[in-house]
Motif scaffolding. Structure first.
Motif, PDB file in Angstrom:
ATOM      1  N   ALA A  69       0.818  -1.212   0.000  1.00  0.00           N
ATOM      2  CA  ALA A  69       0.000   0.000   0.000  1.00  0.00           C
ATOM      3  C   ALA A  69       0.850   1.260   0.000  1.00  0.00           C
ATOM      4  CB  ALA A  69      -0.921  -0.006   1.214  1.00  0.00           C
ATOM      5  N   SER A  70       0.429   2.242  -0.796  1.00  0.00           N
ATOM      6  CA  SER A  70       1.106   3.543  -0.827  1.00  0.00           C
ATOM      7  C   SER A  70       0.405   4.490   0.131  1.00  0.00           C
ATOM      8  CB  SER A  70       1.100   4.115  -2.244  1.00  0.00           C
ATOM      9  OG  SER A  70      -0.221   4.220  -2.728  1.00  0.00           O
ATOM     10  N   VAL A  71       0.520   4.156   1.392  1.00  0.00           N
ATOM     11  CA  VAL A  71      -0.071   4.960   2.468  1.00  0.00           C
ATOM     12  C   VAL A  71       1.041   5.262   3.457  1.00  0.00           C
ATOM     13  CG1 VAL A  71      -2.371   3.963   2.191  1.00  0.00           C
ATOM     14  CG2 VAL A  71      -0.733   2.868   3.733  1.00  0.00           C
ATOM     15  N   PRO A  72       0.805   6.141   4.436  1.00  0.00           N
ATOM     16  CA  PRO A  72       1.840   6.374   5.447  1.00  0.00           C
ATOM     17  C   PRO A  72       2.364   5.058   6.015  1.00  0.00           C
ATOM     18  CG  PRO A  72       0.073   7.953   5.719  1.00  0.00           C
ATOM     19  CD  PRO A  72      -0.370   7.000   4.649  1.00  0.00           C
ATOM     20  N   VAL A  73       3.671   5.002   6.227  1.00  0.00           N
ATOM     21  CA  VAL A  73       4.322   3.765   6.662  1.00  0.00           C
ATOM     22  C   VAL A  73       3.640   3.178   7.890  1.00  0.00           C
ATOM     23  CG1 VAL A  73       6.484   2.778   7.525  1.00  0.00           C
ATOM     24  CG2 VAL A  73       6.530   4.428   5.640  1.00  0.00           C
ATOM     25  N   ALA A  74       3.230   4.032   8.810  1.00  0.00           N
ATOM     26  CA  ALA A  74       2.626   3.553  10.053  1.00  0.00           C
ATOM     27  C   ALA A  74       1.328   2.796   9.815  1.00  0.00           C
ATOM     28  CB  ALA A  74       2.377   4.725  10.994  1.00  0.00           C
ATOM     29  N   ASP A  75       0.674   3.039   8.671  1.00  0.00           N
ATOM     30  CA  ASP A  75      -0.619   2.417   8.390  1.00  0.00           C
ATOM     31  C   ASP A  75      -0.513   1.196   7.473  1.00  0.00           C
ATOM     32  OD1 ASP A  75      -1.829   4.458   9.856  1.00  0.00           O
ATOM     33  OD2 ASP A  75      -2.071   5.727   8.072  1.00  0.00           O
ATOM     34  N   ARG A  76       0.667   0.953   6.919  1.00  0.00           N
ATOM     35  CA  ARG A  76       0.771  -0.056   5.860  1.00  0.00           C
ATOM     36  C   ARG A  76       0.413  -1.459   6.329  1.00  0.00           C
ATOM     37  NH1 ARG A  76       6.056   1.295   2.088  1.00  0.00           N
ATOM     38  NH2 ARG A  76       5.229   3.247   1.224  1.00  0.00           N
ATOM     39  N   PHE A  77       0.974  -1.895   7.434  1.00  0.00           N
ATOM     40  CA  PHE A  77       0.737  -3.276   7.846  1.00  0.00           C
ATOM     41  C   PHE A  77      -0.738  -3.525   8.132  1.00  0.00           C
ATOM     42  CE2 PHE A  77       0.466  -6.411  11.401  1.00  0.00           C
ATOM     43  CZ  PHE A  77       0.589  -7.532  10.597  1.00  0.00           C
ATOM     44  N   ALA A  78      -1.412  -2.587   8.780  1.00  0.00           N
ATOM     45  CA  ALA A  78      -2.838  -2.768   9.055  1.00  0.00           C
ATOM     46  C   ALA A  78      -3.623  -2.896   7.761  1.00  0.00           C
ATOM     47  CB  ALA A  78      -3.365  -1.594   9.883  1.00  0.00           C
ATOM     48  N   ASN A  79      -3.253  -2.123   6.754  1.00  0.00           N
ATOM     49  CA  ASN A  79      -3.915  -2.228   5.456  1.00  0.00           C
ATOM     50  C   ASN A  79      -3.654  -3.574   4.808  1.00  0.00           C
ATOM     51  OD1 ASN A  79      -5.323   0.389   4.608  1.00  0.00           O
ATOM     52  ND2 ASN A  79      -3.382   1.174   5.347  1.00  0.00           N
ATOM     53  N   HIS A  80      -2.407  -4.021   4.851  1.00  0.00           N
ATOM     54  CA  HIS A  80      -2.069  -5.325   4.278  1.00  0.00           C
ATOM     55  C   HIS A  80      -2.818  -6.443   4.994  1.00  0.00           C
ATOM     56  CE1 HIS A  80       2.055  -3.528   2.923  1.00  0.00           C
ATOM     57  NE2 HIS A  80       1.050  -3.093   2.200  1.00  0.00           N
ATOM     58  N   ARG A  81      -2.900  -6.345   6.312  1.00  0.00           N
ATOM     59  CA  ARG A  81      -3.582  -7.381   7.094  1.00  0.00           C
ATOM     60  C   ARG A  81      -5.050  -7.489   6.687  1.00  0.00           C
ATOM     61  NH1 ARG A  81      -2.966  -5.331  12.097  1.00  0.00           N
ATOM     62  NH2 ARG A  81      -5.070  -4.467  12.083  1.00  0.00           N
ATOM     63  N   ARG A  82      -5.708  -6.358   6.499  1.00  0.00           N
ATOM     64  CA  ARG A  82      -7.115  -6.386   6.085  1.00  0.00           C
ATOM     65  C   ARG A  82      -7.263  -7.019   4.703  1.00  0.00           C
ATOM     66  NH1 ARG A  82      -7.380  -1.515   9.312  1.00  0.00           N
ATOM     67  NH2 ARG A  82      -6.491  -0.256   7.625  1.00  0.00           N
ATOM     68  N   ALA A  83      -6.327  -6.706   3.799  1.00  0.00           N
ATOM     69  CA  ALA A  83      -6.399  -7.288   2.456  1.00  0.00           C
ATOM     70  C   ALA A  83      -6.163  -8.787   2.494  1.00  0.00           C
ATOM     71  CB  ALA A  83      -5.375  -6.613   1.539  1.00  0.00           C
TER      72      ALA A  83
END
Length: 286
Positions: A76-90
């Motif tokens: 994900a091209s989002v702030p680094v702090a948010d990336r893992f949470a986004n990946h986990r949801r996907a």
């Protein structure tokens, strides 16, 4: 059953869709997703299935991935702090619809890197393994475009700046990485594999400057800065502070050899040598 590509509104995702089409995958079996699908209407006009998928909206992910056989999960091209949470949801959404393969675009040496960006990739890889998701790690190296996109400013000022010291970078073009992803998605035997994807020819930032000078006939130098000064320079040029800090930190990792690989995995997957630095520069200044 279909192949779903996340981030198709971005540069790597669009290239991956195009690579799948070139490999003969029917457009109707390719699902291109993104947060704002207006930018990929042209793909829909060509028969590609276009669906909205917002990494921050789990319901949209489940709907977008419905019927998927394989998923290309582009980080994900989002702030680094948010990336893992986004990946986990996907990943959770992909698992809920029963995909047979998640191909995740990770980062060179994700299992050992100490960079801020690398930590998000390592966490994602660990999540895939811990949840027994059938997956393959596409550990993409740096993009040549990370440097060629800077050329207008570099040619104006006659210099690159960074904090990488004499670290060597095994960079390749986005198109090379997209082609490798398409190969993995359209052939079998990749579950559980880890591919260290990197350019065939590594270079230092001094060598980058020398190559740009050679190809353009302009005097170009590389100035190595302390990481804090490099981050400040990026921020002064308009880069968001968090991103500037992460990029400077990545240069420190580059200096430690964390963006170097001589695996040969990328050229083997795409069946040809990777794009050279000189070729990328020539294309950018054409």
């Amino acid at each position: 059953m279909s192949i779903v590509v996340t981030g198709a509104t971005g540069q790597l995702g669009r290239l991956a869709v195009e690579a799948l089409l070139r490999r003969g995958i029917p457009a109707s079996r390719i699902v291109a997703t993104g947060r704002d699908v207006a930018g990929i209407k042209d793909l829909a006009d060509r028969g590609v299935v276009v669906r909205r998928a917002d990494f921050g909206d789990p319901d949209s992910l489940a709907a977008a991935f419905e019927g998927a056989e394989k998923l290309l999960l582009i980080s994900a091209s989002v702030p680094v702090a948010d990336r893992f949470a986004n990946h986990r949801r996907a990943i959770d959404a992909a698992q809920s619809v029963g995909v047979s393969l998640v191909a995740y675009t990770s980062m060179t040496r994700a299992d050992t890197t100490a960079t801020i960006i690398g930590e998000t990739h390592r966490a994602t890889e660990e999540y895939l393994r811990e949840h027994a998701v059938p997956s393959v790690m596409l550990r993409n190296g740096w993009y040549l475009e990370n440097y060629t996109s800077q050329l207008p400013v570099v040619l104006e000022h006659g210099a690159f700046i960074g904090a990488a010291g004499q670290g060597r970078i095994s960079a390749a073009s986005r198109a090379d990485y997209a082609e490798a992803a398409a190969h993995v998605l359209t052939t079998e035997g990749h579950v559980g594999k880890v591919y260290e994807l990197a350019g065939d020819e590594a270079f230092t930032l001094d060598e980058l400057a020398a190559t740009v000078a050679d190809r353009t006939g302009r005097p170009i130098t590389y100035t190595d800065l302390p990481a804090e000064q490099f981050a400040a320079a990026l921020a002064g040029a308009g880069v968001p502070t968090e991103v500037a800090h992460a990029l400077a930190d990545a240069d420190l990792g580059l200096g430690r050899g964390e963006l170097y690989s001589d695996s040969g995995d990328l050229s083997r997957l795409i069946g040809r040598p990777t794009t050279t630095l000189a070729t990328a520069i020539d294309k950018a200044v054409r």
